[in-house]
Structures are given as C-alpha cells and as structure tokens.
Design a protein around this motif. Structure first.
Motif, PDB file in Angstrom:
ATOM      1  N   ARG A 118      -3.829 -47.932 -24.909  1.00  0.00           N
ATOM      2  CA  ARG A 118      -3.382 -48.296 -25.924  1.00  0.00           C
ATOM      3  C   ARG A 118      -3.238 -49.333 -25.570  1.00  0.00           C
ATOM      4  O   ARG A 118      -1.671 -49.275 -25.689  1.00  0.00           O
ATOM      5  CB  ARG A 118      -4.036 -47.393 -26.540  1.00  0.00           C
ATOM      6  N   THR A 119      -3.737 -49.961 -26.332  1.00  0.00           N
ATOM      7  CA  THR A 119      -2.441 -51.943 -27.156  1.00  0.00           C
ATOM      8  C   THR A 119      -2.908 -52.548 -27.755  1.00  0.00           C
ATOM      9  O   THR A 119      -3.987 -52.084 -28.137  1.00  0.00           O
ATOM     10  CB  THR A 119      -2.515 -52.434 -25.607  1.00  0.00           C
ATOM     11  N   SER A 120      -2.233 -52.890 -28.226  1.00  0.00           N
ATOM     12  CA  SER A 120      -2.983 -54.302 -29.557  1.00  0.00           C
ATOM     13  C   SER A 120      -2.552 -55.827 -29.437  1.00  0.00           C
ATOM     14  O   SER A 120      -1.411 -55.916 -28.458  1.00  0.00           O
ATOM     15  CB  SER A 120      -2.481 -53.841 -30.526  1.00  0.00           C
TER      16      SER A 120
ATOM     17  N   ARG B 285       8.296 -50.772 -37.998  1.00  0.00           N
ATOM     18  CA  ARG B 285       8.914 -50.021 -37.557  1.00  0.00           C
ATOM     19  C   ARG B 285       8.864 -49.165 -36.393  1.00  0.00           C
ATOM     20  O   ARG B 285       9.602 -48.890 -35.144  1.00  0.00           O
ATOM     21  CB  ARG B 285       9.993 -48.256 -38.493  1.00  0.00           C
ATOM     22  N   GLY B 286       7.329 -48.731 -36.314  1.00  0.00           N
ATOM     23  CA  GLY B 286       7.507 -48.968 -34.872  1.00  0.00           C
ATOM     24  C   GLY B 286       6.967 -49.082 -33.812  1.00  0.00           C
ATOM     25  O   GLY B 286       6.110 -48.754 -32.531  1.00  0.00           O
ATOM     26  N   ALA B 287       6.819 -50.480 -33.474  1.00  0.00           N
ATOM     27  CA  ALA B 287       7.247 -51.674 -33.054  1.00  0.00           C
ATOM     28  C   ALA B 287       8.069 -52.569 -32.156  1.00  0.00           C
ATOM     29  O   ALA B 287       8.202 -52.746 -31.285  1.00  0.00           O
ATOM     30  CB  ALA B 287       6.452 -52.483 -33.458  1.00  0.00           C
ATOM     31  N   ILE B 288       9.057 -52.712 -33.066  1.00  0.00           N
ATOM     32  CA  ILE B 288      10.337 -52.861 -32.958  1.00  0.00           C
ATOM     33  C   ILE B 288      11.362 -51.784 -33.313  1.00  0.00           C
ATOM     34  O   ILE B 288      11.447 -51.266 -33.828  1.00  0.00           O
ATOM     35  CB  ILE B 288      10.546 -54.267 -33.942  1.00  0.00           C
ATOM     36  N   ALA B 289      12.165 -51.805 -31.896  1.00  0.00           N
ATOM     37  CA  ALA B 289      13.731 -51.227 -32.046  1.00  0.00           C
ATOM     38  C   ALA B 289      14.474 -52.175 -32.415  1.00  0.00           C
ATOM     39  O   ALA B 289      15.170 -53.591 -31.772  1.00  0.00           O
ATOM     40  CB  ALA B 289      13.374 -50.297 -30.527  1.00  0.00           C
ATOM     41  N   THR B 290      15.882 -51.629 -32.278  1.00  0.00           N
ATOM     42  CA  THR B 290      17.736 -52.856 -32.468  1.00  0.00           C
ATOM     43  C   THR B 290      17.750 -52.165 -31.305  1.00  0.00           C
ATOM     44  O   THR B 290      18.728 -50.325 -31.851  1.00  0.00           O
ATOM     45  CB  THR B 290      17.119 -52.458 -33.932  1.00  0.00           C
ATOM     46  N   ALA B 291      19.829 -52.225 -31.202  1.00  0.00           N
ATOM     47  CA  ALA B 291      20.446 -52.399 -30.435  1.00  0.00           C
ATOM     48  C   ALA B 291      21.119 -53.333 -30.134  1.00  0.00           C
ATOM     49  O   ALA B 291      21.838 -53.080 -31.508  1.00  0.00           O
ATOM     50  CB  ALA B 291      20.505 -52.047 -28.951  1.00  0.00           C
ATOM     51  N   GLU B 292      22.025 -53.915 -29.658  1.00  0.00           N
ATOM     52  CA  GLU B 292      22.505 -55.079 -29.452  1.00  0.00           C
ATOM     53  C   GLU B 292      21.950 -56.233 -30.212  1.00  0.00           C
ATOM     54  O   GLU B 292      21.746 -57.460 -31.110  1.00  0.00           O
ATOM     55  CB  GLU B 292      23.292 -55.768 -28.386  1.00  0.00           C
ATOM     56  N   HIS B 293      20.626 -56.319 -30.296  1.00  0.00           N
ATOM     57  CA  HIS B 293      19.386 -57.181 -30.372  1.00  0.00           C
ATOM     58  C   HIS B 293      18.227 -56.862 -30.727  1.00  0.00           C
ATOM     59  O   HIS B 293      18.148 -55.599 -30.470  1.00  0.00           O
ATOM     60  CB  HIS B 293      19.862 -58.550 -29.903  1.00  0.00           C
ATOM     61  N   ALA B 294      17.155 -57.093 -31.590  1.00  0.00           N
ATOM     62  CA  ALA B 294      15.729 -56.363 -31.424  1.00  0.00           C
ATOM     63  C   ALA B 294      15.555 -56.754 -30.261  1.00  0.00           C
ATOM     64  O   ALA B 294      15.360 -57.486 -29.688  1.00  0.00           O
ATOM     65  CB  ALA B 294      15.274 -56.868 -32.937  1.00  0.00           C
ATOM     66  N   TYR B 295      14.198 -55.600 -30.276  1.00  0.00           N
ATOM     67  CA  TYR B 295      13.190 -56.254 -28.832  1.00  0.00           C
ATOM     68  C   TYR B 295      12.053 -55.389 -29.298  1.00  0.00           C
ATOM     69  O   TYR B 295      12.272 -53.494 -29.963  1.00  0.00           O
ATOM     70  CB  TYR B 295      13.924 -55.470 -27.678  1.00  0.00           C
ATOM     71  N   PRO B 296      11.268 -55.749 -28.632  1.00  0.00           N
ATOM     72  CA  PRO B 296       9.378 -54.845 -28.525  1.00  0.00           C
ATOM     73  C   PRO B 296       9.953 -54.189 -27.834  1.00  0.00           C
ATOM     74  O   PRO B 296      10.345 -54.074 -26.924  1.00  0.00           O
ATOM     75  CB  PRO B 296       8.840 -56.001 -28.730  1.00  0.00           C
ATOM     76  N   LEU B 297       9.067 -53.007 -28.860  1.00  0.00           N
ATOM     77  CA  LEU B 297       8.931 -51.895 -27.520  1.00  0.00           C
ATOM     78  C   LEU B 297       7.964 -51.738 -26.966  1.00  0.00           C
ATOM     79  O   LEU B 297       7.084 -52.214 -26.517  1.00  0.00           O
ATOM     80  CB  LEU B 297       8.292 -50.580 -28.569  1.00  0.00           C
ATOM     81  N   ALA B 298       7.434 -50.996 -26.108  1.00  0.00           N
ATOM     82  CA  ALA B 298       6.562 -50.935 -24.446  1.00  0.00           C
ATOM     83  C   ALA B 298       5.472 -50.856 -25.084  1.00  0.00           C
ATOM     84  O   ALA B 298       5.212 -49.920 -26.620  1.00  0.00           O
ATOM     85  CB  ALA B 298       6.591 -49.956 -23.739  1.00  0.00           C
ATOM     86  N   PRO B 299       4.617 -51.860 -25.141  1.00  0.00           N
ATOM     87  CA  PRO B 299       3.535 -52.199 -25.513  1.00  0.00           C
ATOM     88  C   PRO B 299       1.851 -51.289 -24.955  1.00  0.00           C
ATOM     89  O   PRO B 299       1.223 -51.651 -25.615  1.00  0.00           O
ATOM     90  CB  PRO B 299       3.273 -53.389 -25.294  1.00  0.00           C
ATOM     91  N   TRP B 300       2.138 -49.857 -24.218  1.00  0.00           N
ATOM     92  CA  TRP B 300       1.158 -49.437 -24.469  1.00  0.00           C
ATOM     93  C   TRP B 300       1.692 -48.087 -24.888  1.00  0.00           C
ATOM     94  O   TRP B 300       2.112 -47.222 -24.680  1.00  0.00           O
ATOM     95  CB  TRP B 300       0.802 -49.352 -22.638  1.00  0.00           C
ATOM     96  N   GLU B 301       0.118 -46.851 -24.738  1.00  0.00           N
ATOM     97  CA  GLU B 301       0.182 -45.841 -25.042  1.00  0.00           C
ATOM     98  C   GLU B 301      -0.279 -45.582 -24.298  1.00  0.00           C
ATOM     99  O   GLU B 301      -1.734 -45.440 -24.620  1.00  0.00           O
ATOM    100  CB  GLU B 301       0.402 -45.657 -26.923  1.00  0.00           C
ATOM    101  N   PHE B 302       0.349 -44.389 -23.854  1.00  0.00           N
ATOM    102  CA  PHE B 302      -0.611 -43.329 -22.510  1.00  0.00           C
ATOM    103  C   PHE B 302      -1.235 -41.870 -22.796  1.00  0.00           C
ATOM    104  O   PHE B 302      -0.667 -41.520 -23.705  1.00  0.00           O
ATOM    105  CB  PHE B 302      -0.174 -44.111 -20.645  1.00  0.00           C
ATOM    106  N   SER B 303      -2.582 -41.760 -22.245  1.00  0.00           N
ATOM    107  CA  SER B 303      -2.775 -40.540 -22.606  1.00  0.00           C
ATOM    108  C   SER B 303      -3.753 -39.179 -21.866  1.00  0.00           C
ATOM    109  O   SER B 303      -4.444 -40.375 -20.950  1.00  0.00           O
ATOM    110  CB  SER B 303      -2.863 -40.389 -24.024  1.00  0.00           C
TER     111      SER B 303
END
Length: 564
Positions: A106-108, A546-564
């Motif tokens: 799944r992606t969006s 919050r479910g799509a972006i994470a932050t470390a030293e800068h913000a970044y998008p999380l991996a865009p796939w959900e596998f099942s």
C-alpha cells in the motif's frame, strides 16, 4: 496465493503503476495487489491531486520562484505514487522469491508528494544558523525574437564568458552565479534584472552562438506539452552469462541481504540508491578521496549538508579515486560481492574510466548494472547538459505544468530529478526480478527525459480560472476543491451579499478573514478546500503528519510503502 485486487483511489496513479508493471513483464495472473489512496498515513481529508499538492508542500516549493504557492498543472504526485506502487509490487515479487510471506503493498499520493520534497524538507528543518535565504525569482529568459530559452552550465568561467559575449555588466554576472547554481536546492533564482535584459536584446540565434562559444547549454523551451512518443521509462538489456548462484534468502525486508554499489551525485542517482536502501538493500557509496563535496553545502544538519543527508542516510562509504588503476581494481573487488552497480555519470565517463557494463559484469556474473543519465541516447553522442531544468524545457513538461496564461518555463522544483531517481530504481527492481526468473543479470538504462515522459499530460495546455489558483486569506492560502472550482457562484455566496456578481471582489473578501474562518463555512456549503502549506517546517510539527514524517537532525519522510 495472490491477494485479491484492492481499489485504487487515485486513478492516474493506478494507470501509471499498471503500465510500469507491464513494462517489467510482471505476469498479471500472479501480480501482487497494490492499493493507492490519497492520504495514506497523513491524517487529513485529501480527496484529490490538488489537495495533496496543497497540504504536502508541492505548491509551496513550486511557487517559491513566483513568491506565492502555485499548483502544478499536471498530476505529478499521482505519477510519483504510481511509480512507488509499481516498485512496491516488484519488491513483493522479489521478497516472495526469497522466502518472505508477502502478498500486497500500500502507498499513497500524499507519501509520494512528501518524498518528492525530501531535500527541501531537510533543508527547511536543519538546525543551521542563519537559516537559508529563500528569495523569489524565476529564470524566465525571453530572446529579442520571442523565444523562451533555458540555459545551463556548472562552470563559473563558462557563465562569465557567456554573459560577457551578451554584454551583461560583469558585477551583475558575478552576483548572479550563486543564486543560479543554488536554484536546484532553493527552488528560487533571484537574478539581477540586467541578465534578463541582456538576453532580451539578442535574437535566439545570437544567444545560442554565444552559448556555444562559451560552452554553455541553451535550449528553446518546447511549447507543445505532450510528451514525445515511444520513450520507455527504462530499458533492460540482459547479459548472456548466468548468475553464479541462486538468490540468497531475504533478511527482513524485500531486498534484505542484497548489496548495491553506487557512484552517484546530486539528486537522481542518490535517490535511486535511497529507494533501494529503504527496501532493505545494503547500499555503499563510492566517493572521491576526501568525500563528496556536496556534504559541505549549507544548510548543515549536524556535521553534513541536510540535502545530502536526506538522500544518503544509512549508506556506507568507500573513498576511491576512480581515475587510478588501483581505484578501478577496488571497484571491481566491491562489485564482485555486489548485486547492483548504479551510477549517473555524465555521458562517456563510464567508458573513459573503463567501468562500463562490459568492464564490470565479468567481476560478478548476474550483476545488474544501472546507468541513469539526463538524455539517454535521444540527443545523440554529444547532448547538452542533462540536468533537470533543460529536460523540463525540451520534453514539453515545462509547458504542461503551467496553465496557458503563464510563461512555459521549467519549475525550479526538481521534478525530473526525483522521478528520474525513482524510475532508475524501478528498472533495477525489474532487472533483479528478471535475474531471479532467468538467472541473467543485465544493463538498465534510464534518463531524466524518460522519467519526464511518465507524467500523464494533455495535448493542449490547460485553461485556468482564478479559482484554480490558491485563494489568499488573512493568514495563508486555501486550495479550493473541484466542486468549488466548478461553481464560482457557490463560493461567492459564502463571502457575503452581492459578491456573486463579481468573482474578483468575492476572492478579495477571503483576505479579510483567516483560513480557519473560511474552511468550516466552505465545508458547510458542501465545498472542499485544503489549507496550503506555506512553510515546510510546519509539517513535522503537525499531528496529521506524525505517521508520515520523522525527525532526527532534520525532518524526513518515512518509507512510502506498507507491506503485508
């Protein structure tokens, strides 16, 4: 057992995904189910492409050059989502063959949009002081005989020579170099007016001659928005020799345990490696002695350039001088234990370094050798520089992404660089799947030009009304939904008595109240509208992301796939 098909909400994305899987020879009878919705993990009501562009930063980045948010007049985020869905489906097939129990992905479109602004999001959220200046300014060059042009050089001496030949003031030429080079990262290009005036004084033939003498690439902007016919996103040429061993079992992710060696630069190549890493591959970068110079380009996040970090995080590094025999031997040694070799070198460089496919495939039978270029072989052996904005100009994308009442110049958002990296990774996945099925590796060729052709376009430039552009409110902008755009009289009624007779006056009334005032009133009238992101720093702070972006030293998008 194949999972049952799932509905694809985003029709354009679904068509792009289906075509990509057909090109990869993924059999329809065993094709994994893939779902593409609009919002995915983003907790906002996003009913269409325009809403996604508004909420996820595309309008903001594309509109920086003009100083106000602006939509792309093509379904860009949907096209990216289609490529991501095809990548996910190929990854499922690869993972299955390596022992993983996978059925679907799944992606969006929202996740696709966030991935497309990765480098801009990283730069905006880097803890650098002072913050990066983001002044508006477009590179809309018009010659004396009415030809819109795009120009490119990566050499400051060539830049100076070109403008000297056109009679531009030397001081302004010097001031213009930095914003011109930084436009790939800032999406704006505030140049001295004298440079535009110098082009405006000369006919296209004279500008092109000056460019040729100086070594600068100049192309006329193609005003036909329809993409060239017959360009495949990528091509795969199988090698005759078979791989020496069976596929190794996967470790966790679909590409877990596979090894990628990349020698890449800027956005296109690093993003291809970034995608393969997010799918589980172990990716090693080859960088020159002392490291990639891009690591030191502000804004800095921690000790590294935020833009560089965004596309190269979690990759290991080997510093190698490719111009030496010892360096080339080291590359052969690395490739002998790898599954993929990936580069986006300039035309002819692979042969010059003696690191072309025929040079490396003997080191690893079954190797997937991927070369990502600007033009492929479309413009012959000596093409102009293969950079994003020149490709937008020549491919018709520049004309397609702007409405008919705007100048058909490229967006300063790196649209083809992003799609070029994704298409390259897609070709690699198709080649890995082919190797699993046949035992043969192969050469994957893709380009920015072939990536631009992935974006669906109309045969004529679109016509827009004032409602197609974001509406200014007291504290921001609203992107009106399709019902509102189709029924201006319903929009006008919301702003007060008498407004229906004058749409311009109605839109001006939106400026009297904040976005939070107008949104519920539009909703009550059965009209959708999406607040436009005007600062990428707001995204990682918003609960909806919050479910799509994470932050470390800068913000970044999380991996865009959900596998099942």
């Amino acid at each position: 057992m194949t999972a049952p098909p799932q509905p694809v909400e985003a029709a354009v994305a679904g068509r792009v995904a289906a075509r990509a899987l057909d090109l990869a020879d993924a059999p329809k009878s065993g094709r994994p189910a893939y779902a593409i919705d609009w919002a995915g993990p983003v907790g906002l009501p996003l009913p269409d492409e325009r809403a996604v562009q508004a909420a996820c930063g595309i309008m903001h980045v594309h509109g920086r050059a003009a100083g106000r948010p602006a939509p792309l007049a093509v379904d860009y985020a949907s096209a990216v989502a289609g490529v991501l869905a095809a990548q996910g489906a190929l990854a499922v097939l690869i993972g299955r063959s390596r022992g993983l129990a996978l059925d679907r992905v799944r992606t969006s479109v929202a996740q696709a949009a966030l991935l497309s602004v990765t480098q801009y999001l990283a730069a905006a959220t880097a803890d650098d002081d002072p913050p990066e200046p983001l002044a508006p300014g477009e590179c809309a060059w018009l010659t004396a005989d009415g030809v819109h042009i795009e120009l490119e050089t990566l050499d400051p001496l060539q830049w100076q020579d070109f403008w000297r030949r056109l009679g531009a003031p030397p001081a302004d030429v010097g001031r213009g170099w930095r914003p011109f080079q930084q436009r790939f990262g800032t999406a704006g290009c505030p140049l001295p007016a004298s440079l535009h005036e110098a082009v405006a004084r000369a006919p296209f033939r004279a500008v092109r001659h000056a460019a040729g003498e100086a070594g600068v690439s100049v192309l006329a902007v193609r005003e036909d928005p329809f993409p060239p016919i017959g360009i495949r996103p990528w091509t795969l040429t199988p090698f005759p020799e078979r791989a020496a061993e069976r596929p190794s079992p996967a470790t966790g992710a679909p590409l877990g345990g596979l090894r990628v060696i990349e020698s890449t630069r800027r956005v296109q190549g690093p993003l291809a490696g970034h995608v393969l890493r997010m799918l589980g591959a172990d990716v090693m970068r080859i960088e020159p002695p002392g490291g990639d110079p891009m690591r030191g380009i502000p804004p800095i996040a921690g000790t590294c350039s935020a833009r560089f970090s965004a596309l190269n995080v979690d990759k290991t590094v080997a510093e190698i001088d490719l111009t030496t025999e010892a360096g080339r031997r080291e590359v052969h040694e690395l490739v002998s234990e790898a599954d993929v070799f990936l580069h986006n070198w300039a035309p002819g460089k692979a042969a010059q370094l003696r690191l072309d496919a025929d040079d490396l495939r003997g080191a690893r039978p079954g190797l997937v050798y991927a070369g990502a270029s600007g033009w492929g072989d479309a413009l012959g052996p000596t093409p102009p520089l293969g950079t994003d904005f020149l490709v937008q100009a020549r491919s018709g994308l520049a004309a397609a992404l702007r409405p008919a009442d705007e100048v058909p110049v490229p967006s300063l958002m790196t649209l083809t660089d992003v799609l070029g990296g994704l298409v390259s990774a897609q070709g690699v996945l198709a080649a890995l799947l082919t190797r699993i099925r046949t035992g043969h590796g192969g050469r994957v060729d893709s380009s920015l030009l072939s990536a631009a052709a992935v974006i669906p376009r109309r045969r004529r430039r679109v016509e827009w009304t004032p409602l197609d552009r974001p509406v200014r409110t007291a504290d921001g902008y609203l992107a009106l939904g399709p019902e509102a755009r189709a029924h201006p009289e319903r929009v006008a009624r919301i702003t007060g008595p008498g407004a229906a007779a004058d749409l311009a006056a109605s839109l001006l009334r939106f400026r009297l109240r904040p976005t939070g005032f107008w949104s519920p009133r539009l909703h009550e009238a059965g009209l959708t509208a999406t607040p436009v992101c005007t600062d990428l720093r707001d995204l990682p702070r918003a609960p909806a992301f919050r479910g799509a972006i994470a932050t470390a030293e800068h913000a970044y998008p999380l991996a865009p796939w959900e596998f099942s």
